[in-house]
Design a protein around this motif. Structure first.
Motif, mmCIF file in Angstrom:
data_model
loop_
_atom_site.group_PDB
_atom_site.id
_atom_site.type_symbol
_atom_site.label_atom_id
_atom_site.label_comp_id
_atom_site.label_asym_id
_atom_site.label_seq_id
_atom_site.Cartn_x
_atom_site.Cartn_y
_atom_site.Cartn_z
ATOM 1 N N GLY A 294 0.741 -1.248 -0.069
ATOM 2 C CA GLY A 294 0.038 -0.025 -0.009
ATOM 3 C C GLY A 294 0.865 1.331 0.214
ATOM 4 N N ASN A 295 0.332 2.279 -0.058
ATOM 5 C CA ASN A 295 0.871 3.568 -0.053
ATOM 6 C C ASN A 295 1.405 4.063 1.333
ATOM 7 O OD1 ASN A 295 0.685 4.012 -2.924
ATOM 8 N ND2 ASN A 295 -1.090 5.294 -2.656
ATOM 9 N N ILE A 296 2.617 4.539 1.640
ATOM 10 C CA ILE A 296 3.086 4.989 2.781
ATOM 11 C C ILE A 296 2.839 6.313 3.107
ATOM 12 C CG2 ILE A 296 5.244 4.717 4.461
ATOM 13 C CD1 ILE A 296 4.288 2.151 3.568
ATOM 14 N N VAL A 297 2.382 6.880 4.359
ATOM 15 C CA VAL A 297 2.020 7.951 4.647
ATOM 16 C C VAL A 297 3.398 8.552 5.481
ATOM 17 C CG1 VAL A 297 0.655 9.750 5.711
ATOM 18 C CG2 VAL A 297 -0.296 7.735 4.683
ATOM 19 N N ARG A 298 3.611 7.872 6.515
ATOM 20 C CA ARG A 298 4.891 8.284 7.249
ATOM 21 C C ARG A 298 5.360 7.082 7.990
ATOM 22 N NH1 ARG A 298 0.570 11.815 9.237
ATOM 23 N NH2 ARG A 298 0.742 13.904 8.347
ATOM 24 N N ILE A 299 6.714 7.101 8.380
ATOM 25 C CA ILE A 299 7.411 6.100 9.094
ATOM 26 C C ILE A 299 8.383 6.661 10.230
ATOM 27 C CG2 ILE A 299 9.167 4.424 9.046
ATOM 28 C CD1 ILE A 299 8.292 3.627 6.214
ATOM 29 N N LYS A 300 8.265 6.326 11.359
ATOM 30 C CA LYS A 300 8.924 6.840 12.465
ATOM 31 C C LYS A 300 9.702 5.624 13.127
ATOM 32 C CE LYS A 300 8.737 9.500 16.600
ATOM 33 N NZ LYS A 300 7.673 10.376 17.493
ATOM 34 N N ILE A 301 10.963 5.603 13.202
ATOM 35 C CA ILE A 301 11.681 4.574 14.176
ATOM 36 C C ILE A 301 11.972 5.276 15.516
ATOM 37 C CG2 ILE A 301 13.795 3.484 14.611
ATOM 38 C CD1 ILE A 301 14.221 3.241 11.703
ATOM 39 N N LEU A 302 11.539 4.398 16.604
ATOM 40 C CA LEU A 302 11.292 4.939 17.916
ATOM 41 C C LEU A 302 12.461 5.348 18.451
ATOM 42 C CD1 LEU A 302 8.145 2.883 19.069
ATOM 43 C CD2 LEU A 302 8.281 5.102 17.878
ATOM 44 N N ARG A 303 12.679 6.773 18.965
ATOM 45 C CA ARG A 303 14.253 6.894 19.611
ATOM 46 C C ARG A 303 14.431 6.118 20.924
ATOM 47 N NH1 ARG A 303 15.150 13.125 20.651
ATOM 48 N NH2 ARG A 303 14.943 13.277 18.386
ATOM 49 N N ASN A 304 13.638 6.031 21.766
ATOM 50 C CA ASN A 304 13.832 5.106 23.016
ATOM 51 C C ASN A 304 13.581 3.608 22.779
ATOM 52 O OD1 ASN A 304 10.824 5.128 22.412
ATOM 53 N ND2 ASN A 304 10.600 5.319 24.598
#
Length: 456
Positions: A294-304
């Motif tokens: 599917g289309n990707i809106v956002r990705i975030k790798i968790l800092r903690n």
């Protein structure tokens, strides 16, 4: 073996530990046809025989092998199978094999019929209704064609006006290739009486009724090939998916019936991915993997928690595909945990990568085709958008750092260079995809996806 001589173990006495490739189906009402039962089990493999026991409201159905039957019963242990509003009940039969001594128990593939079941092996080029019609119409008037792309591979049912045309086509075309070196035809006689076609498009066609619509409008059929699934539950209303703007594309891709294990009712768009190899992963590599579904809106790798990441998909259906097909996948020597997140979306911020306007998202155009090719990671990858002058050696050199390559094939489709590359292991192919998708090869930015082909 006569149908009247069959004896069955009670439902509660038959356990999943007693496998057989023969499946016993109960509560088969008079309104349920052979075609309905075929549609219920075809997603799990090739059906070789089908016996209707009308006097007992039962049926016997033989899969090509035991694993296919196990897969079907495991799925229907969690999902109640229903045909035309009637619940049916399935179990392994006490019979390991069906024979064809009785005239009412004719094995599929043996008794001549005007409807053919065609399985296409080594399908390097797309096969549409028009291609099949061109191949088979030389042997007689073709009335109807219905195609499937299920876990068993690409299959088609082809109905002739007269039986002799089907016999001629089978005798002439069995084992032959549609294209040079690929798309091999494996043809059996079906024992269905009549095909039901609801739409005239590239996946199905009724040549006797040109006035059928080309697609269903934002609603999934509860008839024909949609009978095997019930689209009810939270997030689904009136048989459709109100949260999706691409319902027509989904319907066109799956012909009204979703793959086994996909409910279509999920409305959560954000996924939590854990057990990542934090030393080797980044947002772009996650994009390359999850954008297959599917289309990707956002990705975030968790800092903690650097071995955790959030991935926000374009809608709930795309998120469900990603969770279903990637759960347990191996990447960088880690087995991924892929689950729906409690967060409805990912907020923008310095640690968030936004892909909402990326031209690398795959589902803006040709969404139906992309949905159709969704699958779990495989050993085989497919490369497109290649330079016209690329060589097979250049492709191998671009990818071989990720693992031993068993075989490769460079070919042309619609005037464009494409390739298949088979790795020794699935994890190696997955690593090559996440590292090399959207990289430059010559003057081109290449695209990589998994292929469902088993060999080249």
């Amino acid at each position: 073996m006569c149908a009247e001589s069959l004896s069955f173990s009670p439902w509660l006495g038959k356990k999943m530990s007693d496998p057989s490739k023969v499946i016993h189906v109960r509560n088969v009402g008079h309104e349920i046809s052979e075609n309905d039962l075929l549609q219920l089990f075809q997603p799990f493999g090739v059906i070789t025989k089908l016996v209707m026991l009308r006097a007992k409201n039962q049926a016997l159905l033989q899969m090509q092998d035991v694993p296919s039957a196990i897969k079907a019963l495991q799925f229907y242990a969690n999902v109640q199978p229903s045909i035309r509003g009637r619940n049916v009940y399935v179990q392994f039969s006490s019979h390991q094999e069906l024979t064809t001594m009785d005239q009412n128990a004719q094995g599929r593939g043996d008794e001549p019929n005007r409807i053919l079941l065609v399985t296409i092996h080594h399908m390097l080029y797309p096969i549409t209704v028009d291609v099949l019609h061109q191949v088979f119409s030389s042997h007689g008037f073709v009335e109807k064609i219905v195609t499937f792309q299920k876990s068993a591979g690409f299959q088609a049912l082809i109905q002739y006006q007269v039986q002799q045309s089907a016999v001629s086509a089978r005798n002439s075309l069995q084992g032959r290739n549609i294209y040079d070196g690929c798309c091999q035809l494996d043809i059996q006689f079906s024992n269905l009486d009549e095909l039901q076609v609801n739409y005239n498009n590239e996946r199905s066609r009724d040549f006797t009724n040109p006035n059928l619509p080309s697609e269903q409008k934002a609603k999934f059929s509860q008839q024909g090939y949609g009978d095997m699934y019930s689209f009810q539950g939270s997030g689904a209303h009136a048989g459709g998916y109100p949260q999706m703007g691409n319902a027509e594309a989904i319907a066109a891709a799956f012909a009204g019936g979703l793959p086994p294990g996909i409910s279509g009712t999920n409305d959560r768009c954000t996924i939590l991915v854990s057990n990542l190899n934090s030393d080797r992963i980044n947002e772009d590599k996650l994009f390359n993997l999850f954008s297959l579904y599917g289309n990707i809106v956002r990705i975030k790798i968790l800092r903690n928690k650097p071995d955790h990441a959030l991935v926000q998909m374009g809608d709930g259906f795309q998120a469900e595909l990603a969770v279903h097909f990637l759960k347990g996948a191996m990447l960088f020597e880690k087995r991924l945990e892929v689950n729906f997140s409690k967060h409805s979306n990912i907020t923008t911020g310095p640690d968030t990568h936004d892909y909402s306007n990326s031209n690398l998202n795959r589902f803006n155009r040709n969404a139906a085709k992309n949905y159709r090719y969704c699958c779990s990671p495989t050993k085989m990858i497919h490369l497109s958008s290649l330079p016209q002058d690329v060589t097979e050696a250049e492709i191998v050199a671009h990818l071989e750092e990720h693992g031993p390559i068993i075989n490769s094939k460079l070919f042309e489709m619609n005037g464009k260079q494409q390739a298949l590359v088979l790795f020794e292991k699935e994890e190696q192919a997955t690593e090559a995809l996440v590292c090399k998708n959207a990289t430059s090869l010559g003057s081109s930015t290449i695209r990589i996806s998994f292929s469902q082909l088993q060999s080249i």
